[in-house]
Design an enzyme around this catalytic site. Structure first.
Site, PDB file in Angstrom:
ATOM      1  N   SER A 144       0.515  -1.437  -0.197  1.00  0.00           N
ATOM      2  CA  SER A 144       0.240  -0.080  -0.183  1.00  0.00           C
ATOM      3  C   SER A 144       0.833   1.412   0.002  1.00  0.00           C
ATOM      4  CB  SER A 144      -1.646  -0.042   1.739  1.00  0.00           C
ATOM      5  OG  SER A 144      -0.006  -0.345   2.280  1.00  0.00           O
ATOM      6  N   ASP A 386      -1.303   5.661  12.638  1.00  0.00           N
ATOM      7  CA  ASP A 386      -0.655   4.969  11.004  1.00  0.00           C
ATOM      8  C   ASP A 386       0.743   6.031  10.830  1.00  0.00           C
ATOM      9  OD1 ASP A 386       0.002   4.689   8.397  1.00  0.00           O
ATOM     10  OD2 ASP A 386      -1.462   5.225   7.697  1.00  0.00           O
ATOM     11  N   HIS A 389       2.603   5.233   6.137  1.00  0.00           N
ATOM     12  CA  HIS A 389       1.956   5.720   5.384  1.00  0.00           C
ATOM     13  C   HIS A 389       2.081   7.058   5.248  1.00  0.00           C
ATOM     14  CE1 HIS A 389      -0.658   2.072   5.301  1.00  0.00           C
ATOM     15  NE2 HIS A 389      -0.082   1.874   4.262  1.00  0.00           N
TER      16      HIS A 389
END
Length: 421
Positions: A144, A386, A389
């Site tokens: 991702s 997170d 990312h």
């Protein structure tokens, strides 16, 4: 690089001695220097391996020798003008990277630019990028975070062109965008392990469930489609920390974080190395002849105050300076594995060209660029931060600035060859 002619400068009485030096001693010295350089490339004592240079427009020249600049070595400097786009631009930003949409209170993380030590990195030019890739297909192969870079690129190009979604499946992990006016396609091929994998847990995949990795078999999710790509950007990282059963030639050879008895215990680094080795060997065999394969190096996470599942977060609001942090520990180990497998692939001299997009040193300095709690996952789990990312817009946009320089350099080298043939 031009070499000055020395023969014309040698006095007549010394021509024979010079020819002996040139024909016998100089090649030996050159070989020794190259060997020393190769060995030092793997040194971890002072800095990361310097792997890519491009000609600086304002570079000085001396005796016809052009000055070169390592665009991957530098610092983050303030850039008050801010990002190239916003979260309201006409492009798709996943909610988990859409930091401003979900109320991130600060915006300074968007107001830094990467400054190489010995030259300037040109600003991203969307029109120039699309001209360089006209008629080509660019594939992002990986997890991702690879898709994170693809979404950044689509947003960067939005100021010039709107793509058409030509995805062949509904799963957005395999998105395809077509820029009709340029006959240019971007595609994401989601493959977090690069090699074939299978859930062992009957309940399916979870954060720490056991998986089987078939280390000598490429994942068909990308291997079946990459032949159509002119440019392949390959990367992988965070999925290699889970429990694994390792297989080669159809049989179990060991495991990582497993409870099986009578099974050789191996590290996650072993699996990571074998996955990249298989990926490079596969690409050298099936990628387009004279195609371009780019390794985007390890993207570090920045969890502090605990691990990701134990309350860890990333609350910093500005970059580190180099004196505050260095590439070490598991980040360095993962990085060096990538570099070593990349160099081994180069030595095999396949029909594809291999290049580095060396982002690790730059991104270790950006603890402020992650969503933290200002991004929402599909299942709305906002209790887990997170710190893997990157916010869009954000520091990940620099990856595509660097990518453009690589592509421009390849274009310039091709023109140079054509002009001299």
């Amino acid at each position: 690089m031009k070499k000055a002619s020395l023969a014309a400068e040698v006095p007549n009485g010394k021509i024979r001695a010079f020819e002996t030096f040139r024909n016998i001693i100089l090649p030996i010295l050159t070989t020794l220097i190259l060997i020393a350089f190769s060995v030092s490339s793997y040194s971890t004592s002072n800095s990361l391996l310097q792997s890519f240079t491009f000609s600086s427009n304002n570079a000085s020249t001396s005796m016809g020798i052009e000055r070169r600049c390592d665009i991957f070595k530098g610092n983050w400097v303030p850039y008050p003008e801010g990002p190239y786009y916003t979260n309201k631009s006409k492009c798709v930003i996943e909610d988990r990277q859409n930091c401003m949409k979900f109320g991130r209170p600060d915006s300074e993380f968007m107001k830094w630019r990467w400054q190489p030590d010995e030259c300037d990195l040109p600003m991203f030019d969307a029109g120039r990028f699309l001209e360089v890739v006209r008629g080509k297909t660019l594939a992002f192969v990986g997890d991702s975070v690879a898709r994170n870079q693809m979404q950044s690129l689509v947003c960067l190009l939005a100021s010039v062109a709107d793509p058409v979604d030509v995805s062949y499946v509904t799963n957005t992990k395999f998105r395809r965008w077509l820029y009709k006016d340029y006959n240019f396609t971007i595609q994401a091929l989601w493959s977090p392990h690069l090699v074939k994998s299978r859930d062992v847990d009957p309940n399916g995949t979870s954060a720490n469930s056991l998986m089987s990795l078939y280390l000598d078999e490429p994942d068909s999710a990308w291997a079946d489609h990459v032949q159509e790509a002119d440019i392949v950007i390959i990367s992988a990282a965070q999925w290699f920390f889970r429990p694994f059963l390792y297989h080669k030639r159809g049989r179990l050879i060991g495991c990582h974080k497993c409870t099986q008895t009578n099974t050789t215990k191996l590290t996650n680094f072993f699996g990571y190395r074998m996955a990249f080795r298989t990926a490079f060997k596969t690409l050298s065999r099936i990628a387009k002849p004279r195609g371009l394969v780019i390794l985007r190096t390890f993207s570090p996470s920045h969890f502090e105050n605990g691990d990701w599942d134990k309350g860890g977060n990333c609350v910093r609001t500005k970059p580190f300076v180099k004196s505050e942090v260095k590439v070490e520990g598991y980040v360095l180990e993962m990085y060096l594995i990538q570099i070593q497998e990349f160099r081994a692939a180069q030595r095999r001299r396949g029909t594809v060209k291999l290049r580095l997009l060396d982002t690790t040193e730059a991104m270790i300095l950006r603890p402020d660029g992650h969503p933290n709690h200002y991004g929402h996952w599909a299942y709305q789990n906002i209790t887990v931060a997170d710190c893997v990312h990157w916010c869009l817009p954000g520091p990940v946009d620099t990856w595509n600035q660097l990518l453009l320089q690589i592509l421009k350099t390849e274009e310039d080298e091709l023109k140079h060859l054509l002009n001299h043939n």
